[in-house]
Design a protein around this motif. Sequence first.
Motif, PDB file in Angstrom:
ATOM      1  N   TYR A 170       0.825  -1.210   0.000  1.00 55.66           N
ATOM      2  CA  TYR A 170       0.000   0.000   0.000  1.00 55.66           C
ATOM      3  C   TYR A 170       0.862   1.265   0.000  1.00 55.66           C
ATOM      4  CZ  TYR A 170      -4.072  -2.934   1.104  1.00 55.66           C
ATOM      5  OH  TYR A 170      -5.082  -3.862   1.067  1.00 55.66           O
ATOM      6  N   ALA A 171       1.983   1.239   0.726  1.00 62.52           N
ATOM      7  CA  ALA A 171       2.875   2.403   0.767  1.00 62.52           C
ATOM      8  C   ALA A 171       3.490   2.671  -0.609  1.00 62.52           C
ATOM      9  CB  ALA A 171       3.982   2.187   1.806  1.00 62.52           C
ATOM     10  N   LEU A 172       3.876   1.598  -1.303  1.00 64.85           N
ATOM     11  CA  LEU A 172       4.449   1.758  -2.645  1.00 64.85           C
ATOM     12  C   LEU A 172       3.396   2.234  -3.638  1.00 64.85           C
ATOM     13  CD1 LEU A 172       6.718  -1.420  -2.690  1.00 64.85           C
ATOM     14  CD2 LEU A 172       7.500   0.958  -2.751  1.00 64.85           C
ATOM     15  N   VAL A 173       2.162   1.736  -3.494  1.00 64.81           N
ATOM     16  CA  VAL A 173       1.071   2.219  -4.349  1.00 64.81           C
ATOM     17  C   VAL A 173       0.827   3.708  -4.090  1.00 64.81           C
ATOM     18  CG1 VAL A 173      -1.411   2.042  -4.817  1.00 64.81           C
ATOM     19  CG2 VAL A 173      -0.039  -0.030  -4.564  1.00 64.81           C
ATOM     20  N   PHE A 174       0.894   4.116  -2.832  1.00 66.13           N
ATOM     21  CA  PHE A 174       0.738   5.529  -2.466  1.00 66.13           C
ATOM     22  C   PHE A 174       1.818   6.378  -3.148  1.00 66.13           C
ATOM     23  CE2 PHE A 174       1.277   9.292   0.129  1.00 66.13           C
ATOM     24  CZ  PHE A 174      -0.025   9.645   0.480  1.00 66.13           C
ATOM     25  N   ALA A 175       3.056   5.885  -3.119  1.00 65.70           N
ATOM     26  CA  ALA A 175       4.155   6.596  -3.783  1.00 65.70           C
ATOM     27  C   ALA A 175       3.909   6.685  -5.288  1.00 65.70           C
ATOM     28  CB  ALA A 175       5.479   5.893  -3.503  1.00 65.70           C
ATOM     29  N   GLY A 176       3.360   5.598  -5.850  1.00 64.74           N
ATOM     30  CA  GLY A 176       3.016   5.620  -7.271  1.00 64.74           C
ATOM     31  C   GLY A 176       1.950   6.650  -7.576  1.00 64.74           C
ATOM     32  N   GLY A 177       1.020   6.855  -6.633  1.00 66.25           N
ATOM     33  CA  GLY A 177      -0.008   7.880  -6.809  1.00 66.25           C
ATOM     34  C   GLY A 177       0.587   9.273  -6.876  1.00 66.25           C
ATOM     35  N   LEU A 178       1.629   9.517  -6.081  1.00 64.95           N
ATOM     36  CA  LEU A 178       2.329  10.811  -6.138  1.00 64.95           C
ATOM     37  C   LEU A 178       2.943  11.030  -7.523  1.00 64.95           C
ATOM     38  CD1 LEU A 178       4.177  10.829  -2.681  1.00 64.95           C
ATOM     39  CD2 LEU A 178       2.262  12.287  -3.364  1.00 64.95           C
ATOM     40  N   VAL A 179       3.576   9.986  -8.055  1.00 65.83           N
ATOM     41  CA  VAL A 179       4.170  10.074  -9.387  1.00 65.83           C
ATOM     42  C   VAL A 179       3.094  10.322 -10.430  1.00 65.83           C
ATOM     43  CG1 VAL A 179       5.425   8.805 -11.174  1.00 65.83           C
ATOM     44  CG2 VAL A 179       6.118   8.611  -8.778  1.00 65.83           C
ATOM     45  N   ARG A 180       1.976   9.609 -10.292  1.00 62.96           N
ATOM     46  CA  ARG A 180       0.904   9.730 -11.272  1.00 62.96           C
ATOM     47  C   ARG A 180       0.339  11.138 -11.332  1.00 62.96           C
ATOM     48  NH1 ARG A 180      -4.658   6.185 -11.734  1.00 62.96           N
ATOM     49  NH2 ARG A 180      -5.786   7.701 -12.970  1.00 62.96           N
ATOM     50  N   ALA A 181       0.303  11.842 -10.188  1.00 65.84           N
ATOM     51  CA  ALA A 181      -0.211  13.203 -10.156  1.00 65.84           C
ATOM     52  C   ALA A 181       0.555  14.101 -11.121  1.00 65.84           C
ATOM     53  CB  ALA A 181      -0.117  13.763  -8.732  1.00 65.84           C
ATOM     54  N   PHE A 182       1.848  13.815 -11.314  1.00 65.11           N
ATOM     55  CA  PHE A 182       2.688  14.630 -12.185  1.00 65.11           C
ATOM     56  C   PHE A 182       2.767  14.092 -13.612  1.00 65.11           C
ATOM     57  CE2 PHE A 182       4.061  15.912  -8.016  1.00 65.11           C
ATOM     58  CZ  PHE A 182       4.397  17.256  -8.157  1.00 65.11           C
ATOM     59  N   ILE A 183       2.728  12.771 -13.767  1.00 63.58           N
ATOM     60  CA  ILE A 183       3.041  12.205 -15.082  1.00 63.58           C
ATOM     61  C   ILE A 183       1.945  12.469 -16.116  1.00 63.58           C
ATOM     62  CG2 ILE A 183       2.066   9.870 -14.748  1.00 63.58           C
ATOM     63  CD1 ILE A 183       4.724   8.839 -16.023  1.00 63.58           C
ATOM     64  N   SER A 184       0.682  12.444 -15.692  1.00 65.78           N
ATOM     65  CA  SER A 184      -0.410  12.649 -16.644  1.00 65.78           C
ATOM     66  C   SER A 184      -0.402  14.053 -17.255  1.00 65.78           C
ATOM     67  CB  SER A 184      -1.755  12.352 -15.970  1.00 65.78           C
ATOM     68  OG  SER A 184      -2.823  12.562 -16.859  1.00 65.78           O
ATOM     69  N   PRO A 185      -0.350  15.137 -16.448  1.00 67.16           N
ATOM     70  CA  PRO A 185      -0.300  16.469 -17.061  1.00 67.16           C
ATOM     71  C   PRO A 185       0.990  16.735 -17.823  1.00 67.16           C
ATOM     72  CG  PRO A 185      -0.056  16.634 -14.678  1.00 67.16           C
ATOM     73  CD  PRO A 185      -0.454  15.221 -14.980  1.00 67.16           C
ATOM     74  N   THR A 186       2.080  16.075 -17.429  1.00 67.63           N
ATOM     75  CA  THR A 186       3.352  16.268 -18.136  1.00 67.63           C
ATOM     76  C   THR A 186       3.272  15.684 -19.543  1.00 67.63           C
ATOM     77  OG1 THR A 186       4.560  16.127 -16.034  1.00 67.63           O
ATOM     78  CG2 THR A 186       5.839  15.891 -18.057  1.00 67.63           C
ATOM     79  N   ILE A 187       2.742  14.479 -19.665  1.00 65.25           N
ATOM     80  CA  ILE A 187       2.604  13.836 -20.973  1.00 65.25           C
ATOM     81  C   ILE A 187       1.627  14.616 -21.855  1.00 65.25           C
ATOM     82  CG2 ILE A 187       1.632  11.799 -22.126  1.00 65.25           C
ATOM     83  CD1 ILE A 187       2.990  10.076 -20.051  1.00 65.25           C
ATOM     84  N   PHE A 188       0.507  15.054 -21.274  1.00 71.25           N
ATOM     85  CA  PHE A 188      -0.482  15.833 -22.026  1.00 71.25           C
ATOM     86  C   PHE A 188       0.142  17.112 -22.573  1.00 71.25           C
ATOM     87  CE2 PHE A 188      -3.807  19.142 -22.088  1.00 71.25           C
ATOM     88  CZ  PHE A 188      -4.723  18.560 -22.952  1.00 71.25           C
ATOM     89  N   SER A 189       0.956  17.791 -21.755  1.00 70.06           N
ATOM     90  CA  SER A 189       1.584  19.037 -22.176  1.00 70.06           C
ATOM     91  C   SER A 189       2.680  18.797 -23.205  1.00 70.06           C
ATOM     92  CB  SER A 189       2.171  19.756 -20.956  1.00 70.06           C
ATOM     93  OG  SER A 189       1.180  20.044 -20.005  1.00 70.06           O
ATOM     94  N   LEU A 190       3.449  17.730 -23.038  1.00 64.75           N
ATOM     95  CA  LEU A 190       4.539  17.436 -23.966  1.00 64.75           C
ATOM     96  C   LEU A 190       4.017  17.129 -25.357  1.00 64.75           C
ATOM     97  CD1 LEU A 190       7.597  17.005 -24.345  1.00 64.75           C
ATOM     98  CD2 LEU A 190       7.262  14.616 -23.654  1.00 64.75           C
TER      99      LEU A 190
END
Length: 422
Positions: A117-137
């Motif tokens: 669950y802790a690693l999934v939580f960390a993945g959620g933090l990454v996901r918050a940034f990766i989606s708008p970054t890919i959309f903008s790129l």
Amino acid sequence: MTKNDPYEALRYKEFNFFLLLRFAMVFAWAMQFVIIEWEVYRLTKDPLSLGIIGLMEIIPAIGMALFAGHIVDQSEKKRLLFKCILGFSIVSLGLFLITVPSINKNLELHSILYIIYALVFAGGLVRAFISPTIFSLLSLIVPKKAYANASTWSSSVWQMGAMLGPGLAGFSISLIGVHWSMCVVFAFSVFSLLFLTKIESKPILNPKIGEPIMQSLKEGVKFVFQNKTILGAISLDMIAVLFGGAMALLPIFAQDILKVGSEGFGVLRAAPAVGSFITMVLSAYIPLNKKAGIKLLSAIFLFGVCIIVFGLSKWFWVSVIAMFFSGIFDGVSVVIRNTILQLHTPDNMRGRVASVNSIFVGSSNELGAFESGLTAKIMGTVPAVVFGGTMTLITVTFTGFISPSFRNLDLAKDVEALKNSH
């Protein structure tokens, strides 16, 4: 009228590397989530534990989304995407290590779950940034005249990864086990880093660099809520994904209801992505821009019907077919929504708008997983799925009735005007 070129965006070299990068990331992410779902349910036999997986990812994804959008709009996209992929790789490596048999057998069940669950939580933090970054790129790699076509291909590749990732996960769990399946996930995250090196750094198209964060966030949210087309599209999709979250309960259907094992689980998990991928590839040749509003409403309504059929089915192949057609109709929804976002979002606000979209739609996958797990715990698995599908039908019908302007939305003129302006 400008002739439609289905390969328009593919004629730009960097866009092809972008597609490879996106496929590798989506494939890895989808495969990893399925492996986690399978392992956690195998360990606990508790549907609520599947809901907690979604909850652990949604908390940071929603909590950080607006802040992430501000950072994306203020940052160079390639460098930020590198950091995101590196973060995901670290999470994947952690899951690979926690599933090492010699480590796993020396830990108590609750300790293993807490670490996952802790690693999934960390993945959620990454996901918050990766989606708008890919959309903008994406908008910096192809010219504006190719946005609609690029959006279709990008969505198609996303669905290909979402299709093959779960499918391979089901078979790899059976053939090589959970531990080595996580090794495959880690390898694909490394591949995505290699593809990223083929894309040049891009300029920051934001005249308000250094803008106070609260003012920046306020502008992004205000823009979305004032643009009725964007707000309508992402709100409708959010409700459909939220209540149509049968995907989170697939391990229960595969193991306890349909009794088809990990291979059948992989087929069920991949079926909707196969349907969605077919839709998206066809949409590159047959654009969905004309009468987009009524097509979007109809697609989400039929998606809800498929969810109900799946919930009631006792036969494996009927369930697979229902999931396949749910993917077809979801694909129509994704293509239209992504086209709306690309066409109606200013360059300097893409990160913030994509973040708001991730709150509405992206995170609703995890919230839908939690809703499904909770309702399955309360009312049973089959009633929970049928309830979700029924709520989707009610929401779409209500939206179409009260919003004739959205029902009559047509994107064909917007696309044509953009092509003729270049």
